[in-house]
Design an enzyme around this catalytic site. Sequence first.
Site, PDB file in Angstrom:
ATOM      1  CG  ASN A   1      -0.120  -0.274   2.889  1.00  0.00           C
ATOM      2  OD1 ASN A   1       0.609   0.697   2.764  1.00  0.00           O
ATOM      3  ND2 ASN A   1      -0.323  -0.912   3.025  1.00  0.00           N
TER       4      ASN A   1
ATOM      5  CE  LYS B   1       9.234 -11.389 -14.235  1.00  0.00           C
ATOM      6  NZ  LYS B   1      10.172 -10.405 -15.323  1.00  0.00           N
TER       7      LYS B   1
ATOM      8  CE  LYS C   1     -11.112  -0.528  10.183  1.00  0.00           C
ATOM      9  NZ  LYS C   1     -10.209   0.311   9.299  1.00  0.00           N
TER      10      LYS C   1
ATOM     11  CE  LYS D   1      -8.257  -3.499  14.433  1.00  0.00           C
ATOM     12  NZ  LYS D   1      -7.353  -4.275  13.352  1.00  0.00           N
TER      13      LYS D   1
HETATM   14  O1  PMT Z   1       2.871   5.645   6.705  1.00  0.00           O
HETATM   15  P1  PMT Z   1       2.467   7.335   6.004  1.00  0.00           P
HETATM   16  O2  PMT Z   1       2.762   7.176   4.285  1.00  0.00           O
HETATM   17  O3  PMT Z   1       2.958   8.423   7.129  1.00  0.00           O
HETATM   18  O4  PMT Z   1       0.908   7.088   6.666  1.00  0.00           O
HETATM   19  C1  PMT Z   1       0.388   7.033   7.824  1.00  0.00           C
HETATM   20  C2  PMT Z   1      -0.470   6.135   7.495  1.00  0.00           C
HETATM   21  C3  PMT Z   1      -2.453   6.559   6.609  1.00  0.00           C
HETATM   22  C4  PMT Z   1      -0.504   5.229   7.274  1.00  0.00           C
HETATM   23  C5  PMT Z   1      -1.529   5.713   9.537  1.00  0.00           C
HETATM   24  O5  PMT Z   1      -1.430   7.165   9.704  1.00  0.00           O
HETATM   25  C6  PMT Z   1      -3.027   4.894   8.831  1.00  0.00           C
HETATM   26  O6  PMT Z   1      -3.944   5.215   9.467  1.00  0.00           O
HETATM   27  N1  PMT Z   1      -2.538   3.435   9.521  1.00  0.00           N
HETATM   28  C7  PMT Z   1      -3.465   2.817  10.111  1.00  0.00           C
HETATM   29  C8  PMT Z   1      -3.380   2.237   8.163  1.00  0.00           C
HETATM   30  C9  PMT Z   1      -5.516   1.533   8.480  1.00  0.00           C
HETATM   31  O7  PMT Z   1      -6.175   1.560   8.026  1.00  0.00           O
HETATM   32  O8  PMT Z   1      -5.702   0.213   8.788  1.00  0.00           O
HETATM   33  P2  PMT Z   1      -6.598  -0.282   9.130  1.00  0.00           P
HETATM   34  O9  PMT Z   1      -7.845  -0.346   9.250  1.00  0.00           O
HETATM   35  O10 PMT Z   1      -6.218  -1.657   8.310  1.00  0.00           O
HETATM   36  O11 PMT Z   1      -6.453  -1.274  10.359  1.00  0.00           O
HETATM   37  C10 PMT Z   1      -6.614  -0.751  11.680  1.00  0.00           C
HETATM   38  C11 PMT Z   1      -5.698  -0.804  12.988  1.00  0.00           C
HETATM   39  O12 PMT Z   1      -5.180  -2.189  12.998  1.00  0.00           O
HETATM   40  C12 PMT Z   1      -4.300   0.440  12.275  1.00  0.00           C
HETATM   41  O13 PMT Z   1      -3.935   0.017  13.282  1.00  0.00           O
HETATM   42  C13 PMT Z   1      -3.198  -1.369  11.493  1.00  0.00           C
HETATM   43  O14 PMT Z   1      -1.936  -0.984  12.041  1.00  0.00           O
HETATM   44  C14 PMT Z   1      -3.738  -2.340  12.616  1.00  0.00           C
HETATM   45  N2  PMT Z   1      -3.792  -3.760  11.975  1.00  0.00           N
HETATM   46  C15 PMT Z   1      -4.262  -4.119  10.612  1.00  0.00           C
HETATM   47  C16 PMT Z   1      -4.400  -4.720   9.898  1.00  0.00           C
HETATM   48  C17 PMT Z   1      -3.559  -6.018  10.494  1.00  0.00           C
HETATM   49  N3  PMT Z   1      -3.394  -7.199  10.422  1.00  0.00           N
HETATM   50  N4  PMT Z   1      -3.271  -6.016  11.953  1.00  0.00           N
HETATM   51  C18 PMT Z   1      -2.866  -5.021  12.132  1.00  0.00           C
HETATM   52  O15 PMT Z   1      -2.685  -4.801  13.374  1.00  0.00           O
END
Ligand code: PMT
Length: 400
Positions: free
Chosen positions: A208, A287, A335, A339
């Site tokens: 991403n 590949k 979330k 969580k």
């Molecule tokens: O890195 P940058 O370019 O500065 O951008 C910052 C950011 C947009 C990436 C950051 O601010 C951000 O929002 N990160 C979370 C991205 C996200 O959408 O996460 P999520 O909704 O998929 O997950 C929610 C939370 O669960 C997050 O804290 C994630 O780290 C955690 N998660 C998600 C999936 C997974 N398999 N394990 C996790 O721990």
Amino acid sequence: MLQGKSIVLGVSGGIAVYKAIELLRLLTKAGADVHVIMTRNAREFVAPLTFQTLSCNPVHTDLFDLSQEQEIDHISLADRADLFILVPATANLVGKIAQGLADDLLTTTIMATKAPVLIAPAMNSHMYENRIYQRNQKCLDELGYYILEPVSGSLACGWEGQGKLPDPAIIFAAAESVLVPKDLLGCHLLVTAGPTQEEIDPVRYISNYSSGKMGFAIAAAAQQRGAQVTLIAGPTNLTVPVGVHCVPVFSAAEMRSAVFDHLDDIDVVIKAAAVADYRPVDRSVQKMKKTADKLTLELEKNSDILAELGQQKEGRILIGFAAETERLLVHAAEKLQKKNLDLIVANDITREGAGFDGDTNVVKFLHADGRVEELELMRKKEVAQQLLDRVMVLWKTKQP
Ligand code: PMT
């Protein structure tokens, strides 16, 4: 941080003097009022005019120069300073301070100040390893002077080894760090940052747009505020902040292992990483070749690291991030609850200046008790400070 601060930049005579010029530029750009003191040997490398022009202040050189003493004497310079930065600090300068010698303007002013002193030594690697030098540096360290260790690399004298002055941006960050109130001292913080990469074959992966900037900003700010920081980072181009222990990872599975491996003694987990929700079921060893017109990739779910942490909280403070394109508050609140988090940072990535890659973000803080705080557009560094202000309150309330 350095806006309006009065800084004395002490420059002694080494080839790395040129980096002090760049540091001066960074300090003045940050709004600091910088007064430069140059030793006689420093003036052999660069003329004072360069520092005078960039600092917009007269450069101080001589202890007994009546014209300079009229303008501003060494005691008032020592008294007015919020911070001293010695760049580069030669073995001679370090030795003189450690022995309490004050035989020129710089050493006299250092002796007279009560301000913190940040010392960035630079010298030949053999001089650096010399036990007399090491004893002097240790002595200053123990006396409360801040030492920014030189880095390893090829030195101007032709040798390879430790003795090289760190980049000016690193010295700048260390200077900020010295002045930040240490309100997270004793707090062990784990931050995740950046994307994960889920390999399809040796040349392709699913990932991403996360740059890691948000998570790195949090790690840097927490370290400056006195926390012990472990940063688990997916692939990024960013420099690891000084003093932060970084564990690089690629995939979500690696991130999960690294998080659980480093969880002992952690008080706060901040998950800013954008973790891939799915990975390919099979990774092709070779590949993959272009054959059929359509290709279907079978994906399987990655473990949700934060949700797992939420199930075994054990008194830890858990902070999540949510990057959403619609119904921001609803999805983020879901979330937060699912969580078992203490706070979630919600960013609406459709907004100008928010989300992935840029230097700014627009966020809302959703607290477990139902409070929602909306922040203006601000730099990720400021979002980090705002978030850490909340973390500090949560952490302090858990202290015995
Ligand atoms: O890195 P940058 O370019 O500065 O951008 C910052 C950011 C947009 C990436 C950051 O601010 C951000 O929002 N990160 C979370 C991205 C996200 O959408 O996460 P999520 O909704 O998929 O997950 C929610 C939370 O669960 C997050 O804290 C994630 O780290 C955690 N998660 C998600 C999936 C997974 N398999 N394990 C996790 O721990």
